[in-house]
Scaffold this motif. Structure first.
Motif, short mmCIF file in Angstrom:
data_model
loop_
_atom_site.label_atom_id
_atom_site.label_comp_id
_atom_site.label_asym_id
_atom_site.label_seq_id
_atom_site.Cartn_x
_atom_site.Cartn_y
_atom_site.Cartn_z
N TYR A 121 9.05 -99.53 20.66
CA TYR A 121 9.29 -99.69 19.32
C TYR A 121 11.06 -99.00 19.06
CZ TYR A 121 10.22 -99.84 14.75
OH TYR A 121 10.32 -100.65 12.98
N GLU A 122 11.35 -98.68 19.59
CA GLU A 122 12.88 -97.94 19.62
C GLU A 122 13.72 -99.53 20.41
OE1 GLU A 122 14.40 -96.23 17.89
OE2 GLU A 122 13.21 -95.01 16.79
N THR A 123 13.43 -99.83 21.19
CA THR A 123 13.88 -100.88 22.34
C THR A 123 13.33 -101.93 22.16
OG1 THR A 123 12.53 -100.37 24.17
CG2 THR A 123 14.23 -98.51 24.00
N LEU A 124 12.68 -101.98 21.65
CA LEU A 124 12.43 -103.45 21.27
C LEU A 124 11.48 -104.44 19.68
CD1 LEU A 124 10.03 -104.38 24.71
CD2 LEU A 124 12.11 -105.48 24.28
N GLY A 125 11.39 -102.43 19.16
CA GLY A 125 10.63 -103.08 17.61
C GLY A 125 9.41 -103.78 17.82
N LYS A 126 8.68 -103.35 18.96
CA LYS A 126 7.34 -103.43 18.74
C LYS A 126 6.41 -102.59 19.21
CE LYS A 126 7.32 -107.69 22.55
NZ LYS A 126 7.02 -107.75 24.01
N VAL A 127 5.49 -102.64 17.91
CA VAL A 127 4.45 -101.49 18.15
C VAL A 127 3.07 -102.58 18.86
CG1 VAL A 127 3.30 -100.45 16.34
CG2 VAL A 127 4.77 -100.79 15.83
N VAL A 128 2.91 -101.15 19.97
CA VAL A 128 1.63 -101.21 21.04
C VAL A 128 0.49 -100.38 20.14
CG1 VAL A 128 0.56 -100.64 23.08
CG2 VAL A 128 2.81 -100.45 22.54
N PRO A 129 -0.49 -101.63 19.77
CA PRO A 129 -1.68 -101.15 19.23
C PRO A 129 -2.12 -99.92 19.28
CG PRO A 129 -1.79 -103.73 19.93
CD PRO A 129 -0.56 -102.53 20.76
N ILE A 133 -2.09 -99.88 25.98
CA ILE A 133 -1.18 -99.51 26.39
C ILE A 133 -0.60 -100.70 26.27
CG2 ILE A 133 -2.59 -98.02 27.98
CD1 ILE A 133 -3.04 -100.46 30.11
N PRO A 134 0.67 -100.10 26.86
CA PRO A 134 2.31 -100.82 26.92
C PRO A 134 2.26 -102.42 27.36
CG PRO A 134 2.82 -98.17 27.60
CD PRO A 134 1.28 -98.14 27.63
N ILE A 135 0.95 -102.52 29.04
CA ILE A 135 1.34 -103.79 29.45
C ILE A 135 0.42 -105.41 28.70
CG2 ILE A 135 -0.82 -103.52 30.48
CD1 ILE A 135 2.14 -105.08 31.69
N GLU A 136 0.24 -104.11 27.31
CA GLU A 136 -0.94 -105.21 26.96
C GLU A 136 -0.33 -105.73 25.67
OE1 GLU A 136 -5.06 -103.65 25.03
OE2 GLU A 136 -4.74 -102.60 26.73
N GLY A 341 -1.58 -100.26 10.94
CA GLY A 341 -0.78 -100.14 9.98
C GLY A 341 0.33 -100.79 10.12
N GLU A 342 1.19 -100.48 9.02
CA GLU A 342 2.30 -100.84 8.75
C GLU A 342 3.52 -99.74 9.37
OE1 GLU A 342 3.98 -103.71 7.09
OE2 GLU A 342 2.60 -104.46 6.86
N VAL A 343 4.65 -99.94 9.66
CA VAL A 343 5.34 -98.58 10.37
C VAL A 343 5.98 -98.22 9.08
CG1 VAL A 343 7.23 -98.57 11.15
CG2 VAL A 343 5.97 -100.18 11.73
N GLU A 344 6.44 -96.65 8.82
CA GLU A 344 6.41 -96.12 7.41
C GLU A 344 8.05 -96.86 7.28
OE1 GLU A 344 7.13 -94.09 4.58
OE2 GLU A 344 4.47 -93.35 5.82
N SER A 345 7.89 -97.09 6.05
CA SER A 345 9.67 -97.68 5.60
C SER A 345 10.94 -96.06 5.61
CB SER A 345 9.48 -98.15 4.09
OG SER A 345 9.09 -96.66 3.01
N PHE A 346 9.74 -94.67 5.49
CA PHE A 346 11.37 -93.72 5.80
C PHE A 346 11.17 -92.90 6.73
CE2 PHE A 346 9.55 -93.56 0.80
CZ PHE A 346 10.99 -93.32 0.48
N ARG A 347 10.91 -93.73 8.19
CA ARG A 347 10.52 -93.20 9.19
C ARG A 347 12.13 -92.52 9.62
NH1 ARG A 347 11.47 -95.65 14.29
NH2 ARG A 347 10.43 -94.52 15.85
#
Length: 442
Positions: A121-129, A133-136, A341-347
């Protein structure tokens, strides 16, 4: 080099993930990967290995990443490294013009940045479901030492028989050193000048996720560190607490403040893990709603809930881990079909600075330099475990009194399974062979 040849070399060389659960690395070579990430976030306090290796062997690691990307036809490579590792960042930048696919992503000094899901998430902005696993998500993640081991396997035909690890804590001379796999914890600690406390306790791994071991336990392919701490130290006391006592304390003191959930890194990314809900369900004894119990499977065991977040110093992670183990023993696997779910806005405001975490753990005095040395170490004896990776353990192919050389195969991977061979870490005579380990006398 094509993917088939690379896979064969890496498998035969016994390369496993060098800092996590020991996933056989050849199993990560997958053409679904659009992005390869090098994890140099050094997730836990006191650990130094990956930043030091990337600094010293920047070109070798970067050229190997480029080779892997070519083999799997990935479009980009991201070297994810904390900006506070200034010498490592400088080393990478000095070669980056030679590798058009590689970019560097400088990370914040927060915990647990090295967690794969957080890192992606920090590098690509993607959330792995959840449960994936990451390859998915089209991503493959390797750490620095794993990639360096691939380099040695491909370039020098050298199998994995040694391990870099940091020896830190209450020792005379903290150091990062390369040792043969199978050395005992006590022998390794002696290489750092020995303990400075009476009756020390040893943690294999980091202070947040590592495990207490004894002086006769041995180094494996996944050993990142040996930490030496006094028995009364906070980290040790949390490890030594009993589940029965932890549960009684939770039943009497958990006030449902939700701090454990608010600071949970996976919850912040929308994964269905809410430690406070588990604590509510577990301490009440009401099992009508199974969701809080099944959701424990999504816990990453980072330890923030119990080592940092809880104002009552309760142990959600330990209790969750016990429930997870119980579910697995009863044939319950990772639940599927969960929506993200949504990424927490206060993260952004709930990230845990490493400096603050280190102080909270009572480890600030031990957070000192542990310089990398490659002085050759040849112990008199090694005890090499046959199960050092995810998947079926290796099967011995040697017998007592056999004479072998360093690098020889002493146990073979199980055919047709996700498994790896084991190689001799020293030359000498086979003293013992059984279904758990092999002992070699030099």
């Amino acid at each position: 080099m094509d993917i088939k040849e690379l896979t064969s070399i890496v498998k035969e060389s016994g390369v496993a993930g060098a800092g996590g659960a020991g996933f056989p690395t050849y199993g990560k070579f997958d053409k679904r990967a659009d992005t390869i990430i090098l994890n140099c976030a050094e997730c836990e306090p006191l650990l130094k290995v990956h930043r030091q290796l990337l600094q010293k062997f920047a070109y070798e690691i970067m050229s190997t990443l480029d080779m892997i990307a070519t083999a799997v036809e990935a479009n980009q490579i991201i070297i994810a490294v904390k900006s506070s590792y200034t010498l490592t960042v400088d080393a990478v930048k000095s070669y980056i013009d030679s590798f058009p696919k590689i970019i560097i992503k400088e990370l914040e000094e927060v915990y647990p940045m090295g967690d794969e899901i957080v890192l992606i998430y920090e590098t690509l902005g993607k959330v792995v479901p959840p449960g994936s696993i990451p390859i998915e998500a089209g991503v493959t993640v390797f750490n620095a030492e794993t990639v360096y081991n691939i380099y040695k396997a491909v370039t020098d035909h050298e199998p994995v028989s040694s391990k870099y690890l940091t020896i830190a804590g209450a020792v005379n001379t903290p150091v990062t050193i390369k040792v043969p796999i199978g050395m005992t914890v006590k022998e390794v600690v002696d290489l750092a000048g020995g303990s400075v406390v009476d009756n020390p306790v040893y943690i294999m791994g980091g202070p947040m996720t590592g495990n207490i071991v004894n002086s006769y336990d041995t180094v494996t392919k996944t050993t990142n560190a040996i930490l030496v701490l006094p028995k009364n130290q906070y980290v040790i006391q949390k490890r030594l607490s009993k589940t029965s006592i932890n549960m009684k304390r939770a039943m009497s003191a958990c006030c449902q403040c939700e701090m454990c959930t608010n600071l949970c890194p996976r919850n912040q990314l929308g994964h269905p893990i809410a430690p406070h809900m588990f604590m509510r369900a577990a301490t009440s004894g009401v099992t009508k709603d199974l969701e809080p119990f099944l959701d424990t499977m999504f816990c990453s065991s980072c330890g923030l809930c119990e080592m940092y977040a809880c104002p009552q110093e309760l142990s959600p992670r330990r209790l969750i881990q016990d429930y997870k183990n119980g579910l697995r023993q009863n044939g319950i696997i990772m639940p599927k079909g969960y929506s993200l779910g949504e990424v927490e806005s206060f993260r952004e405001y709930r990230k845990i600075p490493m400096e603050r975490l280190t102080s909270r753990l009572g480890l600030k005095a031990y957070n000192v330099e542990a310089p990398l040395t490659e002085t050759e170490v040849i112990p008199k004896q090694v005890k090499i475990l046959l199960n050092q990776h995810i998947g079926p353990k290796a099967e011995p192919v040697v017998n007592k009194k056999d004479m072998i050389s360093k690098g020889d195969v002493i146990a073979a991977a199980e055919e047709g399974k996700l498994s790896l061979p084991i190689h001799a870490s020293i030359s000498g005579e086979i003293l013992e062979v059984n279904d758990k380990y092999i002992i070699i006398n030099s």
